[in-house]
Design a protein around this motif. Structure first.
Motif, short mmCIF file in Angstrom:
data_model
loop_
_atom_site.label_atom_id
_atom_site.label_comp_id
_atom_site.label_asym_id
_atom_site.label_seq_id
_atom_site.Cartn_x
_atom_site.Cartn_y
_atom_site.Cartn_z
N LEU A 90 0.83 -1.21 0.00
CA LEU A 90 0.00 0.00 0.00
C LEU A 90 0.87 1.26 0.00
CD1 LEU A 90 -2.56 -1.11 2.73
CD2 LEU A 90 -3.03 -0.90 0.27
N TYR A 91 0.34 2.33 -0.62
CA TYR A 91 0.98 3.64 -0.44
C TYR A 91 0.82 4.02 1.02
CZ TYR A 91 0.85 4.07 -5.53
OH TYR A 91 1.04 3.86 -6.86
N CYS A 92 1.75 4.79 1.50
CA CYS A 92 1.74 5.12 2.93
C CYS A 92 2.15 6.57 3.09
CB CYS A 92 2.75 4.19 3.62
SG CYS A 92 2.90 4.46 5.38
N ARG A 93 1.50 7.28 4.00
CA ARG A 93 1.92 8.67 4.23
C ARG A 93 1.89 9.00 5.72
NH1 ARG A 93 -3.51 11.80 1.92
NH2 ARG A 93 -4.71 11.70 3.85
N LEU A 94 2.73 9.97 6.08
CA LEU A 94 2.60 10.61 7.38
C LEU A 94 1.67 11.80 7.19
CD1 LEU A 94 6.36 10.79 8.49
CD2 LEU A 94 4.59 9.29 9.44
N GLU A 95 0.91 12.15 8.19
CA GLU A 95 0.00 13.29 8.07
C GLU A 95 -0.24 13.84 9.47
OE1 GLU A 95 -3.59 11.69 6.41
OE2 GLU A 95 -3.62 10.07 7.84
N ARG A 96 -0.89 15.00 9.54
CA ARG A 96 -1.12 15.60 10.85
C ARG A 96 -2.55 16.16 10.92
NH1 ARG A 96 1.16 19.99 12.97
NH2 ARG A 96 -0.37 21.25 11.89
N PRO A 97 -3.51 15.29 11.31
CA PRO A 97 -4.87 15.80 11.51
C PRO A 97 -4.84 16.87 12.59
CG PRO A 97 -4.71 13.44 12.06
CD PRO A 97 -3.34 13.90 11.72
N GLN A 98 -5.72 17.87 12.42
CA GLN A 98 -5.62 19.03 13.31
C GLN A 98 -6.73 19.10 14.32
OE1 GLN A 98 -4.75 21.97 10.42
NE2 GLN A 98 -4.06 23.39 11.99
N ASP A 99 -6.37 19.38 15.54
CA ASP A 99 -7.39 19.65 16.55
C ASP A 99 -7.98 21.03 16.28
OD1 ASP A 99 -6.81 17.29 17.65
OD2 ASP A 99 -5.68 18.05 19.36
N ILE A 100 -9.09 21.32 16.97
CA ILE A 100 -9.81 22.57 16.73
C ILE A 100 -8.92 23.80 16.99
CG2 ILE A 100 -10.85 22.84 19.02
CD1 ILE A 100 -13.34 22.87 16.52
N ASP A 101 -7.97 23.66 17.94
CA ASP A 101 -7.10 24.80 18.27
C ASP A 101 -5.84 24.83 17.41
OD1 ASP A 101 -5.67 22.68 19.20
OD2 ASP A 101 -5.33 23.47 21.21
N GLY A 102 -5.77 23.97 16.39
CA GLY A 102 -4.62 23.99 15.49
C GLY A 102 -3.48 23.09 15.94
N SER A 103 -3.60 22.49 17.11
CA SER A 103 -2.54 21.58 17.55
C SER A 103 -2.78 20.20 16.93
CB SER A 103 -2.53 21.49 19.07
OG SER A 103 -3.69 20.83 19.52
N GLY A 104 -1.95 19.25 17.25
CA GLY A 104 -2.14 17.91 16.71
C GLY A 104 -0.81 17.19 16.63
N ARG A 105 -0.90 15.86 16.35
CA ARG A 105 0.33 15.06 16.27
C ARG A 105 0.24 14.13 15.06
NH1 ARG A 105 2.55 16.94 20.68
NH2 ARG A 105 4.50 15.82 20.47
N MET A 106 1.36 13.54 14.72
CA MET A 106 1.45 12.78 13.47
C MET A 106 0.71 11.43 13.50
SD MET A 106 5.34 13.41 12.23
CE MET A 106 6.05 13.44 13.84
N TRP A 107 0.16 11.08 12.34
CA TRP A 107 -0.47 9.78 12.12
C TRP A 107 0.14 9.16 10.87
CZ3 TRP A 107 -5.47 7.79 14.14
CH2 TRP A 107 -5.89 8.48 15.28
N VAL A 108 -0.12 7.85 10.70
CA VAL A 108 0.26 7.15 9.47
C VAL A 108 -1.03 6.64 8.83
CG1 VAL A 108 1.50 5.15 8.54
CG2 VAL A 108 2.47 6.44 10.43
N SER A 109 -1.18 6.81 7.51
CA SER A 109 -2.34 6.27 6.79
C SER A 109 -1.87 5.53 5.55
CB SER A 109 -3.30 7.38 6.37
OG SER A 109 -3.95 7.92 7.47
#
Ligand code: BMA
Length: 310
Positions: A154-173
């Motif tokens: 599968l293709y794989c990416r790192l990404e950073r979904p954002q919390d309402i205040d603009g913060s957030g941490r990395m995920w893999v999809s």
């Protein structure tokens, strides 16, 4: 003197820093920063985020034979709007292109600000003149970077979904076709004080025998600014959501005047690196969202740093 007590790290700033400033551009502009980087046709290539004097963003290609002195193209890239970008009542504001070579093409991932907030855009190119949109995500997500090979088919990416205040941490999809993304897993990177508020991907992950090496950014709010730093970690080759080693020490902080002064102070931000044949990694980063800089490290030193400080 400012700069004579820089943090100790495997990364060393290049003596020619900053390597590309608005004053050095062949046309008038306000900022040049957050470039994607890749080896292309025997040259170092940067895909520059350039703000003109109306503060509109366009992307220009710059190429170099030595990785330090760059020649900037006269005209911006041609990259038509995706279907979703066309629907937005707010003109798409794209930024922070990360370039992944894969399947004899180059894929770019970037953030795109639309009426609904920040989405991820993906496009492909073979010549860095014309770009074809592939996909735009739903909000709120950004800081995407595609791994340079498929993982478990599968293709794989790192990404950073954002919390309402603009913060957030990395995920893999993961995705079978670059359009449908799922099997998302959080990365669970550590939260030292330099990355308390948020983290986000930086460079295209580099495959090593010890795992995928990723240089990423982490931020913290201070009394006056949100400070951006760089950190490094190793991710499992087959399951990159699993961290092998993630030092709590940062490897770059905004310390020099060209990193502390500009449109956004106290920011070092990377979206591209190029590994040279001699094992030295050129990490292209921006200072204060205003100019391009270069820091270098032996890839083996970065790996040792990860393993010895995890
Ligand atoms: C992030 C992005 C980057 C920028 C950084 C610091 O949210 O917008 O493009 O470099 O902020 O301002």
């Amino acid at each position: 003197m400012i700069g004579d007590k820089l943090i100790r790290s495997p990364l060393t700033r290049h003596l020619s820093n900053p390597i590309l400033t608005p004053e050095m551009m062949p046309f008038a502009c306000y900022t040049v920063f957050n470039a994607g980087a890749v080896w292309f046709n025997g040259k170092y290539l940067l895909l520059l985020r350039v703000e003109n004097l109306r503060r509109e963003t366009e992307f220009y290609v710059a190429t170099s034979r030595d990785g330090v002195n760059f020649e900037v193209s006269d005209s911006p890239i041609n990259y038509p709007l995706s279907e979703l970008e066309q629907l937005s009542s707010v003109k798409a504001h794209r930024f922070d292109m990360r370039i992944t070579p894969l399947d004899a093409k180059f894929y770019v991932c970037h953030a795109t600000y639309l009426q609904w907030g920040s989405s991820i855009g993906m496009a492909e190119t073979t010549d860095f003149v014309n770009f074809k949109p592939i996909y735009t995500s739903m909000p709120a997500n950004r800081n995407a970077v595609l791994f340079p090979e498929k993982i478990r088919g599968l293709y794989c990416r790192l990404e950073r979904p954002q919390d309402i205040d603009g913060s957030g941490r990395m995920w893999v999809s993961y995705s079978p076709d670059l359009r449908y993304w799922g099997d998302s897993m959080p990365l669970c990177e550590p939260t030292p004080n330099w990355s308390l508020r948020k983290t986000g991907s930086g460079i295209v992950p580099i495959k090593t025998e010890h795992g995928w090496l990723e240089i990423y950014h982490g931020t913290v709010m201070t009394a006056s600014t949100e400070n951006y730093h760089l950190g490094v970690m190793l991710l499992d080759l087959k399951h990159p959501e699993k961290i092998i080693a993630a030092p709590k020490e940062m490897i770059l902080a905004a310390e020099l005047p060209y990193e502390c002064m500009g449109q956004v102070p106290n920011v070092v931000f990377t979206s591209g690196a190029i590994l040279q044949e001699n094992g030295v990694l050129n990490v292209y980063y921006a200072g204060a969202d205003t100019r391009m800089c270069l820091a270098q490290a032996n890839l083996s030193d970065l790996i040792d740093f990860c393993i010895n400080n995890a």
